[in-house]
Design an enzyme around this catalytic site. Structure first.
Site, short mmCIF file in Angstrom:
data_model
loop_
_atom_site.label_atom_id
_atom_site.label_comp_id
_atom_site.label_asym_id
_atom_site.label_seq_id
_atom_site.Cartn_x
_atom_site.Cartn_y
_atom_site.Cartn_z
N HIS A 246 3.61 -21.12 21.93
CA HIS A 246 4.36 -20.16 22.98
C HIS A 246 3.90 -18.96 22.80
O HIS A 246 3.53 -18.37 21.67
CB HIS A 246 5.95 -20.35 22.57
CG HIS A 246 6.79 -19.69 23.68
ND1 HIS A 246 7.16 -18.53 23.80
CD2 HIS A 246 7.32 -20.01 24.81
CE1 HIS A 246 7.73 -18.18 24.80
NE2 HIS A 246 7.99 -18.96 25.54
N GLU A 304 8.74 -27.21 27.02
CA GLU A 304 8.25 -27.99 27.91
C GLU A 304 8.17 -29.51 27.77
O GLU A 304 8.17 -30.39 28.33
CB GLU A 304 6.62 -27.56 28.38
CG GLU A 304 6.55 -26.29 29.45
CD GLU A 304 6.52 -25.13 28.79
OE1 GLU A 304 6.38 -25.05 27.48
OE2 GLU A 304 6.90 -23.98 29.53
#
Length: 362
Positions: A246, A304
């Site tokens: 991320h 995700e």
């Protein structure tokens, strides 16, 4: 120079704070665990919009108003569902939203909140030759979205799971789509124009387009029967391991844990439970492979990875995952647009020219 605007503060906001080092997400003074699974999506939408609309009603009234907005959006756009369904499902949703009034009122905002929840099921059904299911204005927002997709009432647990997902992704700092929304809103354009900018940014595979490839990855690893080997091969060939890493978080994404818990509650001993068990094995293999391959970086599970499992269990195909992401994030976009318009100014950064210089005439 701030390449990619890293560490540049472009706005002051009361809406959300992403603590990348501590792994915490705060939404208007509430931690994510306080909200996810405990507040319904319309309640969190009201929390985000509070102070930006003078006529914002209470929680129950707002939930009812969103229900009426779903009906209105369906009635407005139903005649062109077949045309929109000729596009991919995300582009069809975006094109439908572009036809909504481009104002700045609460009514405009509620139509925008309603639109992805209405358009996504309608377009998916149209693509498989089924008739669109009209909204139930009195139903819970997430439950109605599932009912419009499947054509029947779904289990309360599944509706609660989708609702928790919508809450979990409702806002997340100044990410790419939110920044795009604020840039357009800063010009004093209408809410629809600002939201379309957010939708354009969210479509990219480095942003909202990421959960879909997680399913492809899991299927490929299952077929290979060698998770670690498959993952190492991807890294050797310069491929990204989907669902990991991320831009902000240097520790585990807190949203991943929230969604993992939701999938576990759905799983039981059925197909979702087996899928989760396999995904957990892949997650552990991926974390170890990434640790060895990239020891200088802390690459952890992101939102995700378990988003993919949750939305798959809810009955959404991978090509619609970004649509459902938008259905959750849209309340945050609207709040950011209104915040920018009421407390900010035109966003106009500078650039540094590094191109060729014309010859100077003496």
């Amino acid at each position: 120079m701030a390449n990619g605007l890293d560490d540049v503060v472009a706005a002051e906001t009361v809406l959300s704070d992403v603590d990348g080092l501590g792994g915490r997400l705060t939404i208007r003074g509430h931690s994510l665990p306080e909200l996810a699974g405990r507040w319904r999506y319309p309640q969190v939408a009201r929390l985000l919009l509070d102070g930006f609309f003078d006529d914002l009603p209470g929680d129950a009234e707002l939930a009812e108003a969103i229900g009426r907005a779903r009906v209105e959006v369906f009635q407005r756009l139903q005649p062109i569902f077949p045309t929109l369904a000729a596009l991919d499902v995300y582009s069809g949703m975006r094109a439908g939203i572009a036809l909504l009034p481009d104002g700045g009122t609460l009514a405009d905002a509620l139509r925008l909140i309603a639109a992805p929840a209405v358009l996504t099921p309608a377009l998916l059904r149209a693509k498989r030759g089924d008739k669109a299911v009209a909204p139930d204005k009195g139903a819970d927002h997430a439950a109605d979205m599932l009912r419009m997709l499947s054509g029947k009432a779904n289990s309360p647990d599944l509706a609660r799971a989708l609702d928790t997902y919508l809450v979990t992704v409702c806002d997340h700092g100044l990410n790419a789509s939110t920044f795009a929304t604020r840039v357009v809103a800063s010009t004093q354009a209408g809410l629809t124009s600002a939201i379309l900018a957010g939708l354009g940014a969210l479509k990219g595979p480095l942003h909202g387009g990421a959960p879909g490839p997680v399913i492809e990855m899991l299927d490929a690893i299952e077929a290979s029967c060698d998770a670690a080997g498959w993952l190492r091969d991807e890294i050797v060939h310069g491929e990204r391991i989907m669902g990991f890493g991320h831009r902000i978080y240097r520790v585990r994404d807190p949203r991943a844990d929230v969604l993992k818990a939701v999938v576990r509650q759905l799983g039981g001993k059925g197909g979702t439970g087996r899928r989760l068990a396999f995904a957990e094995e892949v997650e552990q293999a991926a974390l170890e492979v990434l640790r060895v391959a990239k020891p200088q970086r802390s690459i952890q599970t992101n939102v995700e990875f378990y988003t993919a499992l949750l939305l798959e269990a809810a009955g959404f195909p991978a090509e619609a995952f970004s649509n459902v992401f938008a259905a959750g994030r849209i309340a945050g976009w609207i709040a950011h647009a209104r915040e920018q318009q009421t407390t900010g100014r035109l966003i106009r950064p500078q650039s540094r020219y590094v191109g060729p210089v014309p010859d100077l005439v003496a």
